[in-house]
Design a protein around this motif. Sequence first.
Motif, PDB file in Angstrom:
ATOM      1  N   PHE A 124      16.270   5.372  12.063  1.00 48.12           N
ATOM      2  CA  PHE A 124      16.625   6.808  12.384  1.00 48.12           C
ATOM      3  C   PHE A 124      16.065   7.628  10.938  1.00 48.12           C
ATOM      4  CE2 PHE A 124      18.994  10.611  12.318  1.00 48.12           C
ATOM      5  CZ  PHE A 124      19.179  11.195  13.737  1.00 48.12           C
ATOM      6  N   SER A 125      16.321   7.251   9.946  1.00 47.56           N
ATOM      7  CA  SER A 125      15.678   8.107   8.932  1.00 47.56           C
ATOM      8  C   SER A 125      14.120   7.972   8.933  1.00 47.56           C
ATOM      9  CB  SER A 125      16.048   7.109   7.531  1.00 47.56           C
ATOM     10  OG  SER A 125      17.750   7.314   7.302  1.00 47.56           O
ATOM     11  N   LEU A 126      13.379   6.711   9.134  1.00 51.94           N
ATOM     12  CA  LEU A 126      12.209   6.682   9.268  1.00 51.94           C
ATOM     13  C   LEU A 126      11.553   7.901  10.438  1.00 51.94           C
ATOM     14  CD1 LEU A 126       9.212   5.446   8.743  1.00 51.94           C
ATOM     15  CD2 LEU A 126       9.772   3.794  10.510  1.00 51.94           C
ATOM     16  N   PHE A 127      12.190   7.894  11.438  1.00 48.81           N
ATOM     17  CA  PHE A 127      11.803   8.699  12.546  1.00 48.81           C
ATOM     18  C   PHE A 127      12.003  10.077  12.090  1.00 48.81           C
ATOM     19  CE2 PHE A 127      12.267   5.312  16.187  1.00 48.81           C
ATOM     20  CZ  PHE A 127      11.055   4.705  15.789  1.00 48.81           C
ATOM     21  N   SER A 128      13.041  10.213  11.277  1.00 46.45           N
ATOM     22  CA  SER A 128      13.382  11.738  10.819  1.00 46.45           C
ATOM     23  C   SER A 128      12.415  12.318   9.697  1.00 46.45           C
ATOM     24  CB  SER A 128      14.819  11.858  10.413  1.00 46.45           C
ATOM     25  OG  SER A 128      15.530  11.640  11.259  1.00 46.45           O
ATOM     26  N   ASP A 129      11.835  11.447   8.953  1.00 53.89           N
ATOM     27  CA  ASP A 129      10.839  11.748   8.111  1.00 53.89           C
ATOM     28  C   ASP A 129       9.399  11.742   8.430  1.00 53.89           C
ATOM     29  OD1 ASP A 129      12.846  12.103   6.421  1.00 53.89           O
ATOM     30  OD2 ASP A 129      12.975  10.247   5.615  1.00 53.89           O
ATOM     31  N   LEU A 130       9.325  11.072   9.619  1.00 52.56           N
ATOM     32  CA  LEU A 130       7.760  10.676   9.999  1.00 52.56           C
ATOM     33  C   LEU A 130       7.314  12.197  10.719  1.00 52.56           C
ATOM     34  CD1 LEU A 130       5.692   8.643  10.469  1.00 52.56           C
ATOM     35  CD2 LEU A 130       6.417   8.303  12.843  1.00 52.56           C
ATOM     36  N   ASN A 131       6.077  12.635  10.065  1.00 50.37           N
ATOM     37  CA  ASN A 131       5.459  13.930  10.421  1.00 50.37           C
ATOM     38  C   ASN A 131       4.433  13.717  11.416  1.00 50.37           C
ATOM     39  OD1 ASN A 131       4.914  16.530  10.257  1.00 50.37           O
ATOM     40  ND2 ASN A 131       3.482  16.378   8.487  1.00 50.37           N
ATOM     41  N   ALA A 132       4.876  13.524  12.661  1.00 56.50           N
ATOM     42  CA  ALA A 132       4.076  13.119  13.703  1.00 56.50           C
ATOM     43  C   ALA A 132       4.486  14.128  14.919  1.00 56.50           C
ATOM     44  CB  ALA A 132       4.001  11.861  14.227  1.00 56.50           C
ATOM     45  N   GLU A 133       3.391  14.490  15.787  1.00 48.27           N
ATOM     46  CA  GLU A 133       3.813  15.467  16.872  1.00 48.27           C
ATOM     47  C   GLU A 133       4.936  14.732  17.839  1.00 48.27           C
ATOM     48  OE1 GLU A 133       1.796  18.362  18.150  1.00 48.27           O
ATOM     49  OE2 GLU A 133       0.468  18.417  16.440  1.00 48.27           O
ATOM     50  N   ARG A 134       4.864  13.464  18.047  1.00 46.20           N
ATOM     51  CA  ARG A 134       5.863  12.924  19.001  1.00 46.20           C
ATOM     52  C   ARG A 134       5.974  11.455  18.703  1.00 46.20           C
ATOM     53  NH1 ARG A 134       9.315  12.595  22.213  1.00 46.20           N
ATOM     54  NH2 ARG A 134       9.010  12.984  24.406  1.00 46.20           N
ATOM     55  N   VAL A 135       7.246  11.183  18.692  1.00 43.80           N
ATOM     56  CA  VAL A 135       7.612   9.811  18.513  1.00 43.80           C
ATOM     57  C   VAL A 135       8.507   9.349  19.722  1.00 43.80           C
ATOM     58  CG1 VAL A 135       8.645   8.033  17.289  1.00 43.80           C
ATOM     59  CG2 VAL A 135       7.393   9.788  16.062  1.00 43.80           C
ATOM     60  N   LYS A 136       8.415   8.272  20.420  1.00 43.45           N
ATOM     61  CA  LYS A 136       9.217   7.755  21.487  1.00 43.45           C
ATOM     62  C   LYS A 136       9.424   6.406  21.224  1.00 43.45           C
ATOM     63  CE  LYS A 136       6.502   9.029  25.046  1.00 43.45           C
ATOM     64  NZ  LYS A 136       6.085   9.212  26.487  1.00 43.45           N
ATOM     65  N   ALA A 137      10.616   5.920  21.533  1.00 44.41           N
ATOM     66  CA  ALA A 137      10.835   4.474  21.323  1.00 44.41           C
ATOM     67  C   ALA A 137      12.103   3.969  21.845  1.00 44.41           C
ATOM     68  CB  ALA A 137      11.000   4.147  19.773  1.00 44.41           C
ATOM     69  N   VAL A 138      12.134   2.735  22.699  1.00 39.46           N
ATOM     70  CA  VAL A 138      13.163   2.105  23.360  1.00 39.46           C
ATOM     71  C   VAL A 138      13.185   0.765  22.023  1.00 39.46           C
ATOM     72  CG1 VAL A 138      14.224   0.865  25.154  1.00 39.46           C
ATOM     73  CG2 VAL A 138      13.199   2.970  25.249  1.00 39.46           C
ATOM     74  N   VAL A 139      14.369   0.512  21.402  1.00 38.37           N
ATOM     75  CA  VAL A 139      14.423  -0.302  20.350  1.00 38.37           C
ATOM     76  C   VAL A 139      15.852  -1.207  20.410  1.00 38.37           C
ATOM     77  CG1 VAL A 139      14.250  -0.708  17.955  1.00 38.37           C
ATOM     78  CG2 VAL A 139      12.926   1.337  18.947  1.00 38.37           C
ATOM     79  N   ASN A 140      15.716  -2.401  20.013  1.00 39.87           N
ATOM     80  CA  ASN A 140      16.752  -3.234  19.887  1.00 39.87           C
ATOM     81  C   ASN A 140      17.281  -3.238  18.230  1.00 39.87           C
ATOM     82  OD1 ASN A 140      16.995  -4.701  22.363  1.00 39.87           O
ATOM     83  ND2 ASN A 140      14.947  -5.432  21.958  1.00 39.87           N
ATOM     84  N   THR A 141      18.431  -2.685  18.246  1.00 41.91           N
ATOM     85  CA  THR A 141      18.731  -2.518  16.805  1.00 41.91           C
ATOM     86  C   THR A 141      20.190  -3.446  16.427  1.00 41.91           C
ATOM     87  OG1 THR A 141      20.387  -0.692  17.075  1.00 41.91           O
ATOM     88  CG2 THR A 141      17.954  -0.038  17.044  1.00 41.91           C
ATOM     89  N   ASP A 142      20.731  -3.315  15.221  1.00 41.54           N
ATOM     90  CA  ASP A 142      21.834  -3.965  14.732  1.00 41.54           C
ATOM     91  C   ASP A 142      23.016  -3.521  15.506  1.00 41.54           C
ATOM     92  OD1 ASP A 142      21.594  -1.936  13.329  1.00 41.54           O
ATOM     93  OD2 ASP A 142      21.926  -2.859  11.463  1.00 41.54           O
ATOM     94  N   LYS A 143      22.665  -2.349  16.008  1.00 45.29           N
ATOM     95  CA  LYS A 143      24.073  -1.496  16.756  1.00 45.29           C
ATOM     96  C   LYS A 143      24.050  -1.545  18.198  1.00 45.29           C
ATOM     97  CE  LYS A 143      24.883   1.316  12.779  1.00 45.29           C
ATOM     98  NZ  LYS A 143      25.123   2.809  12.339  1.00 45.29           N
TER      99      LYS A 143
END
Length: 332
Positions: free
Chosen positions: A261-280
């Motif tokens: 979540f922190s990475l995506f918040s800081d990433l300076n890109a026009e668009r990010v989409k993901a479906v991801v398996n996490t520890d939660k």
Amino acid sequence: MTNQVPTNIITGFLGVGKTTTILNLLKDKPENENWAVLVNEFGEVGIDGAMMADGGAMIKEVPGGCMCCTAGVPMSVGINALLRQKPDRLIIEPTGLGHPKQVIKTLTSDQYEKYIDLRATIALVDPRNLSDERHLENKNFNDQLASAEVIIGNKVDQCTAEDIDVFNDWLTDQEPAKIFHKLVKNGELPLEVLDIERREVAQELAKHGHHHDDHDHSDLEPVFELPPEKPYIRRENQGQGYFSCGWIIGEEHKFDFDQLFSLFSDLNAERVKAVVNTDKGCFAFNVANRVVSVNQMSLEGYESRIEVIDSQLMPWQDLESILLKLCGLNEV
């Protein structure tokens, strides 16, 4: 098939909320109806199909750029596959960098005359983008809005009063006038909009529209799959001044949710989409204008998919190293 399937194109530029809008429509659809969705993405790995997997519709993906390229082969293959399942309604979501005029031209061709009842084309727009020269000077952005009979101003809850004034002034200037418009938040589109009739002038505009392909469609595989012997794969695409990079990572590798979540918040890109398996658990991430939205998914046994799109070529290898670290994978 002998009955025409009611069909809508839902278009709009990158990050405007097309997928969220379609998910809301699927939640509200009549329980006795079976809907189909053809999803087209600029990126190569296919994210939106996974995001819609819980929506209860038949999904077909065409990743890798504008689906109407290469004489319409990718689009026709996808549409034909869905029509064989006899849906009660078909929704087509072109890529945010796509060409709606060419899609309309294909759907109104003799090939689909007996099978498709094309209704009004719906374009989503973030009213804030109507004051952004980067968008106003983009041909696809303008083509999407020009091709639509229905304009939906999405994300109104994030707009200022000035943004709304610009949206209304823009509508006033449109010739021919749009049939319907509405300001909404979170893509909350009323079902009745899908039954607005298409205007014939839109068809004439589509017939005379020109389409210049600058995508690479040498590989027409519907979706890239992760080979069993590899823990992940990476695919890149570029066209129309945009670059994308996508990763598919085996479902056994779990990401640290908070760090991702922190990475995506800081990433300076026009668009990010993901479906991801996490520890939660499994989550869908949607990032536009550096605002991250997250929805929990009920997918099991599905690999993680991440796609980043930007108007500048980004350091993909550096980003890959960070992603692999967050899911416990060493570079392979």
